[in-house]
Design an enzyme around this catalytic site. Structure first.
Site, PDB file in Angstrom:
ATOM      1  N   CYS A   1       0.814  -1.214   0.000  1.00  6.35           N
ATOM      2  CA  CYS A   1       0.000   0.000   0.000  1.00  6.35           C
ATOM      3  C   CYS A   1       0.846   1.263   0.000  1.00  6.35           C
ATOM      4  CB  CYS A   1      -0.952  -0.013   1.198  1.00  6.35           C
ATOM      5  SG  CYS A   1      -0.173  -0.420   2.772  1.00  6.35           S
TER       6      CYS A   1
ATOM      7  N   HIS B   1      -2.985   6.573   4.281  1.00  9.00           N
ATOM      8  CA  HIS B   1      -1.546   6.630   4.506  1.00  9.00           C
ATOM      9  C   HIS B   1      -0.996   7.966   4.008  1.00  9.00           C
ATOM     10  CE1 HIS B   1      -1.670   2.586   5.706  1.00  9.00           C
ATOM     11  NE2 HIS B   1      -0.973   1.995   4.757  1.00  9.00           N
TER      12      HIS B   1
END
EC number: 1.2.1.11
Length: 341
Positions: A130, A242
């Site tokens: 990710c 994130h």
């Protein structure tokens, strides 16, 4: 033409997001199958306005499907991806199990779409980590323009990257602190509520963690093996999204304004960069979006040809489920897959 799609790990965070994105992007689906472990058989998950009951991974006939989107962990993928691939069903895997196999393409469609052509060697395509996915989406257009030599990246990764239990731990610890219950770490090594933890995945002999190593290895495989990269990966008390502070050194001159203009035209990127209070994106604002956001674009005066950026993305989407669905779309759009009889 429509396709049968199996989502393996359908009850997890990423599996559910895959269902949502298949529906939102109007993927040409004939039928979707929710697949899970035996203990989750019969559990219900949503696909658009439909409710699907999970079927057993061990007994499901994947020869019925054109695509299998896997998000059930590395051990499951190592065992099942080759079995599924042998039925003729194309496997797109979200775990780390196949990312470093030279016969398995590691794909971010905005970055290295041409590399997907080799997928028939094993009938498996890997989805990157990710934190890597959003990074390379931002790096690619800048690399094309000025050639990246070195990247220093610090990540601020949400707890959803560690699964539902990690999200529950943040929630329970946060509530507990307000009623004077001492937080008890179970998923994480230390208290995550009102704290940050500079440790994601296992430690390696050189002192880096495996998460940090993944970013190095995957960036080289996806973008350019010549790029030098060093990472520090940190878990933060954020549920989804994130963030990355990225410092880049280039071979050729590039100004902040030039970078801003290049990124505004780049696929998958949205630039929000006003030099004023609130003129940037934070994780809360990226949740549910497809884009990789870039803010705080500025020149680094400490190195020749240096830039610093702030990069934010929904890790359950571009970092996992969205990229997986985009890979399936790529195969269809390039005529690399035909609907099976």
């Amino acid at each position: 033409m429509s396709y049968n799609v199996a989502v393996v790990g359908a009850t997890g965070n990423v599996g559910r997001e895959m269902m949502n994105i298949l529906d939102e992007r109007e993927f040409p689906v004939k039928e979707v199958f929710a697949i899970a472990s035996r203990r989750s058989v019969g559990m219900e998950v949503s696909f658009g306005d439909k409710t699907l009951k999970c079927q057993d991974l061990a007994t499901f006939d994947f020869s019925r499907c054109d695509f299998a989107l896997l998000s059930a962990g590395g051990d499951v993928s190592k065992e099942w991806a080759p079995k599924i691939a042998k039925t003729g069903c194309v496997v797109i895997d979200n775990s780390s199990a196949w990312r470093y196999d030279m016969d398995v393409p590691l794909i971010v469609p905005e970055v290295n779409a041409d590399a997907v052509a080799g997928f028939r060697k094993k009938n498996i395509i890997a989805n990157p980590n990710c934190s890597t996915a959003q990074l390379v989406v931002a790096l690619k257009p800048l690399h094309d323009a000025a050639t990246i030599k070195r990247v220093v990246v610090d990540t601020y990764q949400s707890v959803s990257g560690a699964g539902k239990e990690a999200m529950d731990e943040l929630w329970n610890q946060t509530k507990g602190i307000y009623v004077t219950d001492a937080p008890t770490p179970e998923v994480f090594t230390k208290q995550i509520a009102f704290n940050v933890i500079p440790h994601i995945d296992v430690f390696l002999d050189d002192g880096f963690t495996k998460e940090e190593w993944k970013m190095v290895a995957e960036t080289k495989k996806i973008l350019d093996p010549k790029i030098k990269l060093v990472a520090t990966c940190v878990r933060v008390p954020v549920f989804v999204g994130h963030s990355e502070a990225v410092n880049i050194e280039f071979e050729n001159p590039i100004s902040a304004q030039e970078a801003r203009e290049i990124l505004r035209e780049a696929p998958g990127v949205l630039v929000i960069d006003k030099r004023e209070d609130g003129g940037y994106i934070t994780p809360v604002e990226c949740v549910g979006d497809f884009a990789t956001y870039v803010s705080r674009i500025r020149e680094d005066p400490t190195v020749e040809n240096g830039l610093s950026l702030w990069v934010v993305s929904d890790n359950l989407r571009k970092g996992a489920a969205l990229n997986t669905v985009q890979i399936a779309e790529l195969l269809i759009n390039r005529g690399l897959i035909e609907k099976r009889a």
